[in-house]
Design a protein around this motif. Sequence first.
Motif, PDB file in Angstrom:
ATOM      1  N   GLN A  50       0.851  -1.191   0.000  1.00 58.86           N
ATOM      2  CA  GLN A  50       0.000   0.000   0.000  1.00 58.86           C
ATOM      3  C   GLN A  50       0.885   1.238   0.000  1.00 58.86           C
ATOM      4  O   GLN A  50       1.735   1.410   0.866  1.00 58.86           O
ATOM      5  N   LYS A  51       0.647   2.096  -0.990  1.00 56.07           N
ATOM      6  CA  LYS A  51       1.396   3.350  -1.102  1.00 56.07           C
ATOM      7  C   LYS A  51       0.554   4.460  -0.491  1.00 56.07           C
ATOM      8  O   LYS A  51      -0.612   4.602  -0.842  1.00 56.07           O
ATOM      9  N   THR A  52       1.145   5.219   0.435  1.00 59.79           N
ATOM     10  CA  THR A  52       0.425   6.308   1.087  1.00 59.79           C
ATOM     11  C   THR A  52       1.305   7.556   1.067  1.00 59.79           C
ATOM     12  O   THR A  52       2.519   7.459   0.840  1.00 59.79           O
ATOM     13  N   PRO A  53       0.723   8.716   1.323  1.00 67.47           N
ATOM     14  CA  PRO A  53       1.549   9.929   1.417  1.00 67.47           C
ATOM     15  C   PRO A  53       2.593   9.836   2.540  1.00 67.47           C
ATOM     16  O   PRO A  53       3.605  10.527   2.509  1.00 67.47           O
ATOM     17  N   GLN A  54       2.364   8.965   3.522  1.00 71.04           N
ATOM     18  CA  GLN A  54       3.301   8.792   4.636  1.00 71.04           C
ATOM     19  C   GLN A  54       4.378   7.757   4.328  1.00 71.04           C
ATOM     20  O   GLN A  54       5.242   7.499   5.148  1.00 71.04           O
TER      21      GLN A  54
END
Length: 115
Positions: A50-54
């Motif tokens: 999962q790619k997130t801004p964090q």
Amino acid sequence: MPFLVRAFPVLPGKENQLRQMATELAGPRTESVGGFYRNLGVSHESWFLQKTPQGDFIIVITQIDNAEKRAEEYAVRDDGFTEWFKARVRSLSGIDPDTQPLGPPTEQIFEWKPR
């Protein structure tokens, strides 16, 4: 059989190495990983990136019997495959399986089941 769900951070720049590990587990190390999981009471495991801004996370969902007991067993195992696996977890996530064998702590806060 209960689910064990945890999210591991993927250290910056390590996504390709994570993908290589998954490819290796599904390919040349498939027999070793099968024995590894069976010996730890795992009947199924899935990984999701999962790619997130964090940052990136790998979400791991495992069906396992007696997770707490199996975590203790995993933490002290030191055979060749287990050491290889733990070294990859450490280098990719920064999480040490010897001290956090279940990974980062999680808490289930919702469940839905059909009636």
